[in-house]
Design a protein around this motif. Structure first.
Motif, PDB file in Angstrom:
ATOM      1  N   SER A  34       1.594  -0.157  -0.918  1.00  0.00           N
ATOM      2  CA  SER A  34       2.017   0.638  -1.245  1.00  0.00           C
ATOM      3  C   SER A  34       1.308   0.726  -2.832  1.00  0.00           C
ATOM      4  CB  SER A  34       3.365   1.680  -1.423  1.00  0.00           C
ATOM      5  OG  SER A  34       3.817   2.050  -2.428  1.00  0.00           O
ATOM      6  N   ARG A  35       0.515   1.903  -2.796  1.00  0.00           N
ATOM      7  CA  ARG A  35       0.335   2.170  -4.251  1.00  0.00           C
ATOM      8  C   ARG A  35       0.794   1.822  -5.758  1.00  0.00           C
ATOM      9  NH1 ARG A  35      -3.147   6.829  -5.269  1.00  0.00           N
ATOM     10  NH2 ARG A  35      -4.052   6.071  -7.321  1.00  0.00           N
ATOM     11  N   ASN A  36       1.864   2.671  -5.088  1.00  0.00           N
ATOM     12  CA  ASN A  36       3.224   2.092  -6.323  1.00  0.00           C
ATOM     13  C   ASN A  36       3.167   1.039  -6.838  1.00  0.00           C
ATOM     14  OD1 ASN A  36       3.886   5.913  -6.146  1.00  0.00           O
ATOM     15  ND2 ASN A  36       5.377   4.874  -4.026  1.00  0.00           N
ATOM     16  N   ALA A  40       4.081   0.155 -10.556  1.00  0.00           N
ATOM     17  CA  ALA A  40       4.798  -0.627 -10.781  1.00  0.00           C
ATOM     18  C   ALA A  40       3.941  -1.608 -11.904  1.00  0.00           C
ATOM     19  CB  ALA A  40       5.438  -0.908 -10.227  1.00  0.00           C
ATOM     20  N   ARG A  93      -0.299   8.612 -14.383  1.00  0.00           N
ATOM     21  CA  ARG A  93      -1.247   7.555 -12.981  1.00  0.00           C
ATOM     22  C   ARG A  93      -2.212   7.978 -12.829  1.00  0.00           C
ATOM     23  NH1 ARG A  93       2.042   6.177  -8.655  1.00  0.00           N
ATOM     24  NH2 ARG A  93       1.513   6.520  -6.555  1.00  0.00           N
TER      25      ARG A  93
END
Length: 249
Positions: A34-36, A40, A93
């Motif tokens: 995930s890009r999350n 992070a 972001r």
């Protein structure tokens, strides 16, 4: 005293790059899924650097102005690697317009691509602008703040370097507000130097410029806003503004 500061700065720089590898490896599984995970890792690393340079070198940071939370273009003064980290650690972001060479930098390049940064070949100016606009258009579905450096490179305090048209072209294409950003970071974290000086490094988000201005007016406005406020912040930091000759390129 200066030798002691230089040694602490050296320790800081070494641990900064060691921890870059540590964060990159630890977060790699999540970042791949995930890009999350990539965001992070990058946010946490930026905060690590901000904290460790304060502890080891006495360099504090301060964020001024209203930090944008929505989709905007962020046109920022670029004086050192540190302003990248502080801006990244502050925005929710962010994704950067970056030099294409950086995608080959271990860890940094892979994570930059994962979070949606857009590489540009600065050696092919006309083609670079066209490709940048196309890449940005492709990525408009990814929410975030698009960060661009209007001068195209790091510029040391006191050096005069022209602003390029890229930020204005994106402003027209995306039809989004633009938030100019001023800084004095280069006073304390010089370009191509190990020494990190104690003091207060400021990143200041200036009032946003709404879409709709003609290109020449927009470019003149952001240059005036960014340069005048960066000069003010550098003067606050004790830097004497005696402009050096313009660098080539």
């Amino acid at each position: 005293m200066i030798v002691f500061r230089w040694l602490l700065s050296l320790i800081f720089v070494i641990q900064m790059y060691v921890m870059l590898a540590v964060f990159a490896v630890v977060f790699a599984p999540w970042a791949l899924i995930s890009r999350n995970g990539a965001f992070a890792a990058c946010h946490l690393y930026a905060r690590w650097v901000i904290a460790s340079v304060r502890i080891l070198c006495g360099l504090r940071t301060e964020i001024r102005g209203e930090v944008p939370q929505d989709e905007v273009i962020v046109a920022a003064k670029h004086q050192s690697f540190f302003d990248i980290l502080v801006i990244f650690g502050t925005l929710p972001r962010p994704k950067f317009i970056m030099k294409r060479e950086l995608i080959y930098t271990p860890f940094l390049g892979q994570y930059a691509l994962r979070i949606g940064c857009i590489p540009v070949d600065r050696g092919r100016r006309g083609a670079a602008i066209a490709k940048m606009k196309a890449d940005v258009a492709k990525g408009r579905t990814d929410p975030g703040q698009l960060v661009i450096y209007p001068q195209g490179t790091r510029v040391a305090p006191g050096v005069i370097k022209p602003y390029k048209a890229g930020s204005g072209l994106l402003y027209q294409q995306l039809d989004q507000p633009c938030v100019p950003v001023a800084t004095n970071v280069g006073v304390f974290w010089p370009k191509r130097s190990i020494l990190r000086k104690p003091g207060l490094a400021v990143i200041e988000f200036l009032p946003r410029i709404e879409p709709g201005l003609p290109l020449p007016e927009f470019l003149a406005l952001i240059e005036d806003k960014i340069e005048s406020n960066s000069n003010r912040l550098m003067a606050e930091a004790g830097f004497i503004l005696t402009p050096a000759p313009a660098s080539r390129g």
